[in-house]
Design a protein around this motif. Sequence first.
Motif, PDB file in Angstrom:
ATOM      1  N   MET A   1      11.077  28.406  25.076  1.00  0.00           N
ATOM      2  CA  MET A   1      10.064  28.516  26.125  1.00  0.00           C
ATOM      3  C   MET A   1       8.725  28.092  25.572  1.00  0.00           C
ATOM      4  O   MET A   1       8.155  28.776  24.718  1.00  0.00           O
ATOM      5  N   LEU A  13       1.552  32.907  28.453  1.00  0.00           N
ATOM      6  CA  LEU A  13       3.001  32.981  28.227  1.00  0.00           C
ATOM      7  C   LEU A  13       3.368  32.352  26.881  1.00  0.00           C
ATOM      8  O   LEU A  13       4.231  32.866  26.161  1.00  0.00           O
ATOM      9  N   PHE A  17       5.099  34.406  23.762  1.00  0.00           N
ATOM     10  CA  PHE A  17       6.357  33.986  23.168  1.00  0.00           C
ATOM     11  C   PHE A  17       6.190  33.687  21.682  1.00  0.00           C
ATOM     12  O   PHE A  17       7.074  33.987  20.870  1.00  0.00           O
ATOM     13  N   TYR A  20       6.174  36.971  19.906  1.00  0.00           N
ATOM     14  CA  TYR A  20       7.483  37.608  20.072  1.00  0.00           C
ATOM     15  C   TYR A  20       8.522  36.993  19.144  1.00  0.00           C
ATOM     16  O   TYR A  20       9.266  37.703  18.466  1.00  0.00           O
ATOM     17  N   ASN A  48      14.177  29.616  30.286  1.00  0.00           N
ATOM     18  CA  ASN A  48      13.951  31.060  30.189  1.00  0.00           C
ATOM     19  C   ASN A  48      14.151  31.678  31.570  1.00  0.00           C
ATOM     20  O   ASN A  48      13.345  31.479  32.474  1.00  0.00           O
ATOM     21  N   HIS A  50      14.090  34.952  32.486  1.00  0.00           N
ATOM     22  CA  HIS A  50      13.053  35.938  32.790  1.00  0.00           C
ATOM     23  C   HIS A  50      12.500  36.551  31.520  1.00  0.00           C
ATOM     24  O   HIS A  50      13.126  36.499  30.454  1.00  0.00           O
ATOM     25  N   VAL A  51      11.335  37.137  31.639  1.00  0.00           N
ATOM     26  CA  VAL A  51      10.752  37.962  30.583  1.00  0.00           C
ATOM     27  C   VAL A  51      10.600  39.369  31.138  1.00  0.00           C
ATOM     28  O   VAL A  51      10.484  39.559  32.354  1.00  0.00           O
ATOM     29  N   PRO A 101       9.319  31.504  34.067  1.00  0.00           N
ATOM     30  CA  PRO A 101      10.385  32.516  34.146  1.00  0.00           C
ATOM     31  C   PRO A 101      10.110  33.557  35.218  1.00  0.00           C
ATOM     32  O   PRO A 101       8.959  33.797  35.605  1.00  0.00           O
ATOM     33  N   LEU A 181       6.001  42.300  24.619  1.00  0.00           N
ATOM     34  CA  LEU A 181       7.112  41.634  25.301  1.00  0.00           C
ATOM     35  C   LEU A 181       8.439  42.229  24.833  1.00  0.00           C
ATOM     36  O   LEU A 181       8.760  42.206  23.648  1.00  0.00           O
ATOM     37  N   HIS A 183      11.706  41.444  25.987  1.00  0.00           N
ATOM     38  CA  HIS A 183      12.694  40.399  25.718  1.00  0.00           C
ATOM     39  C   HIS A 183      12.452  39.151  26.558  1.00  0.00           C
ATOM     40  O   HIS A 183      11.765  39.200  27.571  1.00  0.00           O
ATOM     41  N   TYR A 184      12.994  38.040  26.078  1.00  0.00           N
ATOM     42  CA  TYR A 184      13.093  36.833  26.897  1.00  0.00           C
ATOM     43  C   TYR A 184      14.565  36.529  27.057  1.00  0.00           C
ATOM     44  O   TYR A 184      15.407  37.104  26.366  1.00  0.00           O
ATOM     45  N   THR A 185      14.899  35.635  27.985  1.00  0.00           N
ATOM     46  CA  THR A 185      16.292  35.492  28.410  1.00  0.00           C
ATOM     47  C   THR A 185      16.715  34.030  28.487  1.00  0.00           C
ATOM     48  O   THR A 185      16.117  33.231  29.216  1.00  0.00           O
TER      49      THR A 185
END
Length: 290
Positions: A1, A13, A17, A20, A48, A50-51, A101, A181, A183-185
């Motif tokens: 991302m 964002l 990231f 993170y 990504n 979602h966050v 996201p 944050l 998690h990211y996905t």
Amino acid sequence: MKFTDQNPLSYFLNELFSRYRKAVPAVDTITNALIEHQVVGSQQEIVNDHVAFRTLGLPYLGIGSFEKIFLRHGYKKMEQYHFEEKKLNAWWYAPPAPVYPRVFLSELLVGELSSNAQEIINGYTSHIQKDPVDELDLNSGEQIAEYLHRPLWDLPTKKDYETLLGESEYAAWVIYNRYYLNHYTISVHTLKPGFSKLEQFNAFVEGLGIKLNDAGGKIKTSGDGLLRQSATVANMVKAVFAGGEQKEIAGSYVEFAERSIIPGTERYRDGFETSNADKIFESTYTSQIK
């Protein structure tokens, strides 16, 4: 991302990231392996889904405060979810453009905890007498990024952390990690064949020596079968508490989502599923980490 333009939303964002991924080794381990297997050419090619952020449901904090950042930048508030056993509420937010996201915000219903737990949490947060987001210039990506990494309350003591951990692992995570944050996905259905199904992707990730959350099974599936989710177990971080005491605790993690096309349409299944999210939350739980 990673977003190449520098509008405020893209800026904060990217900053989120960047910090993170430095704190969650699994991010680069998975990304580098995907590059090595020629699944993607760079991190930027990973979609990504979602966050997610965790908050405390208190006056001037929680979703009512946090969502202002995303609503200001074009996100649309969608469905609400309730997690009775974990004493949580959550909403998801649809992005202003497909490149961004989805956002999943949850909050702890502090008033439903024991009086002892409430007293501990209020002891750290009662000095917050106005919404800190209202003091930000929400047109400034720099100010938002700084805010999302700024401690809003003092470091907890190890004793307070462990007391909260015994009642609500979510509460303990937030009181130490604050609004970091969670998690990211990775959208696995956007990857090339051989990696685009969760069974394949999970096997790939486990082959890298990364442990998966197996609460409710490694793959959590929505009732309609169109949303399937998995997640790594949170990495351990060395926490330094007030007074200098130390303890390894749960940090953040990586999630994987597989969305299917809704029958009779050309649209992918959107939104979330309470039963799935309920088990994904446990990626930071002691039962999973150990």
